[in-house]
Design a protein around this motif. Structure first.
Motif, PDB file in Angstrom:
ATOM      1  N   ALA A   3       0.834  -1.181   0.038  1.00  0.00           N
ATOM      2  CA  ALA A   3       0.169  -0.373   0.256  1.00  0.00           C
ATOM      3  C   ALA A   3       0.843   1.250   0.013  1.00  0.00           C
ATOM      4  O   ALA A   3       0.272   2.332  -0.361  1.00  0.00           O
ATOM      5  CB  ALA A   3      -1.135  -0.037   1.272  1.00  0.00           C
ATOM      6  N   ALA A   4       1.976   1.629   0.993  1.00  0.00           N
ATOM      7  CA  ALA A   4       3.382   2.336   1.119  1.00  0.00           C
ATOM      8  C   ALA A   4       3.601   2.784  -1.205  1.00  0.00           C
ATOM      9  O   ALA A   4       3.653   3.367  -1.042  1.00  0.00           O
ATOM     10  CB  ALA A   4       4.011   2.070   2.023  1.00  0.00           C
ATOM     11  N   LEU A   5       3.584   1.448  -1.880  1.00  0.00           N
ATOM     12  CA  LEU A   5       4.445   1.289  -2.720  1.00  0.00           C
ATOM     13  C   LEU A   5       3.569   2.148  -4.095  1.00  0.00           C
ATOM     14  O   LEU A   5       3.816   2.770  -4.653  1.00  0.00           O
ATOM     15  CB  LEU A   5       4.487   0.109  -2.938  1.00  0.00           C
ATOM     16  CG  LEU A   5       6.206  -0.193  -2.615  1.00  0.00           C
ATOM     17  CD1 LEU A   5       6.192  -2.096  -2.778  1.00  0.00           C
ATOM     18  CD2 LEU A   5       7.802  -0.024  -2.930  1.00  0.00           C
ATOM     19  N   VAL A   6       1.845   2.523  -3.644  1.00  0.00           N
ATOM     20  CA  VAL A   6       1.583   2.793  -4.253  1.00  0.00           C
ATOM     21  C   VAL A   6       0.575   4.590  -4.015  1.00  0.00           C
ATOM     22  O   VAL A   6       0.251   5.102  -4.817  1.00  0.00           O
ATOM     23  CB  VAL A   6       0.732   1.770  -4.651  1.00  0.00           C
ATOM     24  CG1 VAL A   6       0.907   0.529  -5.481  1.00  0.00           C
ATOM     25  CG2 VAL A   6      -0.303   1.580  -4.165  1.00  0.00           C
ATOM     26  N   GLY A   7       1.566   5.099  -2.594  1.00  0.00           N
ATOM     27  CA  GLY A   7       0.979   5.535  -2.577  1.00  0.00           C
ATOM     28  C   GLY A   7      -0.353   6.413  -1.616  1.00  0.00           C
ATOM     29  O   GLY A   7      -0.520   7.270  -1.608  1.00  0.00           O
ATOM     30  N   LEU A   8      -0.404   4.884  -0.826  1.00  0.00           N
ATOM     31  CA  LEU A   8      -1.882   5.730  -0.558  1.00  0.00           C
ATOM     32  C   LEU A   8      -1.509   5.404   0.965  1.00  0.00           C
ATOM     33  O   LEU A   8      -2.445   6.305   1.930  1.00  0.00           O
ATOM     34  CB  LEU A   8      -2.823   3.762  -0.059  1.00  0.00           C
ATOM     35  CG  LEU A   8      -3.119   3.138  -1.417  1.00  0.00           C
ATOM     36  CD1 LEU A   8      -3.210   1.840  -1.321  1.00  0.00           C
ATOM     37  CD2 LEU A   8      -4.176   3.813  -1.820  1.00  0.00           C
ATOM     38  N   GLY A   9      -0.601   5.512   1.939  1.00  0.00           N
ATOM     39  CA  GLY A   9      -0.210   5.997   2.817  1.00  0.00           C
ATOM     40  C   GLY A   9       1.102   5.971   3.435  1.00  0.00           C
ATOM     41  O   GLY A   9       2.250   5.852   2.404  1.00  0.00           O
ATOM     42  N   VAL A  10       1.452   6.674   4.671  1.00  0.00           N
ATOM     43  CA  VAL A  10       3.047   6.098   5.768  1.00  0.00           C
ATOM     44  C   VAL A  10       3.284   4.755   5.930  1.00  0.00           C
ATOM     45  O   VAL A  10       1.995   4.382   7.147  1.00  0.00           O
ATOM     46  CB  VAL A  10       2.912   7.257   6.362  1.00  0.00           C
ATOM     47  CG1 VAL A  10       4.938   7.174   7.198  1.00  0.00           C
ATOM     48  CG2 VAL A  10       3.175   8.883   5.369  1.00  0.00           C
TER      49      VAL A  10
END
Length: 295
Positions: free
Chosen positions: A232-239
């Motif tokens: 999820a972090a890799l696709v920019g959904l959060g930290v």
């Protein structure tokens, strides 16, 4: 009068006691051991006479352990389990079977597998079978070693070889990184935060280290496994917040960024082995892991 034990009780007597203590039935213990009811009774009676204590008492039509019996049962459970693991390991080694190494699925996928070629170059004679499992306190039968992030104290019935400290920190897609050259850690509280249910303490630990109020944390999305959180972090959904070892390659290639770096926790990455001694193969693996983790 002090009773002096000149020798340990017979293994057969201890096995009979262990089976009866486990089943709380002389009949079922005899069935497990493929002997007669009388044979189990005699072994337990001889054991009680040698130790000078009563191990069982009758309750109705059944039996229960005395306090002395419970103490001995804890020991026989542990001892027979260690014997079984040691014999299985020796048999597998003699048959040329690979060393079975267990670790979390995220560590296996993100750290170990990308380095398998290096392991084969450095230790060509070391054959491994890798399996993913959750971080349990007791090694399952058939597992020769396990890699775990855990905090001391270690279980007394296992050998734990310390490899490296755990370091955790926030990681995110580069597009989420604050534009300032030295971003304030408080800016993180304005971003969508991700967490994994297996490590709920990670964000509070990091906030304490940065003197941030844990009460101001707002978790936007939780994931069952750390691997899902990192995707999820890799696709920019959060930290996300993750161990540094698991994101080394993503940081190197620029797929993720860690603008606030990483902090050490009290956990250690360690190699867990059954029993009190390490086989030559396990020691070779531990040495390779230490060297590779320090690069």
């Amino acid at each position: 009068m002090t009773r002096v034990l000149h020798s340990l009780p017979s293994l057969n007597a201890l096995r009979a006691f262990d089976a009866a203590a486990r089943e709380l039935s002389i009949t079922r213990a005899a069935e497990c051991l493929h002997v007669t009811h009388g044979a189990v009774s005699r072994q337990i009676r001889q054991l009680e006479e040698q130790l000078g204590v009563q191990l069982f008492r009758r309750v109705g039509r059944g039996i229960e352990l005395t306090d002395s019996g419970r103490r001995l049962y804890r020991t026989t459970q542990e001892s027979f389990s260690q014997l079984e693991r040691a014999c299985n390991a020796l048999q597998r080694e003699a048959a040329g079977a690979p060393l079975v190494l267990s670790c979390s699925g995220s560590f296996l996928a993100r750290w170990f597998i990308p380095r398998l070629d290096q392991l084969k170059q450095d230790c060509p004679e070391l054959e491994l079978h890798l399996t993913a499992s959750e971080e349990e306190q007791t090694l399952r039968p058939g597992i020769d070693a396990a890699l775990r992030f855990a905090s001391p104290p270690w279980p007394p019935d296992q050998l734990v070889i310390d490899l490296a400290p755990e370091r955790i920190g926030p990681v995110m897609h580069p597009k989420l990184v604050p534009s300032t050259s030295q971003p304030d850690p408080a800016a993180l509280l304005q971003l969508p935060l991700l967490q994994t249910l297996s490590r709920p303490q990670a964000w509070p630990l990091w906030c304490h280290a940065q003197n941030l109020a844990v009460s101001e944390l707002t978790i936007g999305q939780s994931f069952e496994h750390l691997n899902y959180m990192l995707e999820a972090a890799l696709v920019g959904l959060g930290v996300a917040i993750a161990p540094e070892y698991l994101v080394e390659e993503d940081l190197r290639t620029g797929r993720l960024a860690a603008p606030w770096g990483f902090i050490e926790t009290d956990a250690r990455l360690s190699l867990w082995l059954p029993g009190e001694t390490a086989s030559p193969r396990a020691l070779q693996l531990a040495q390779w892991l230490k060297k590779t983790l320090s690069r």
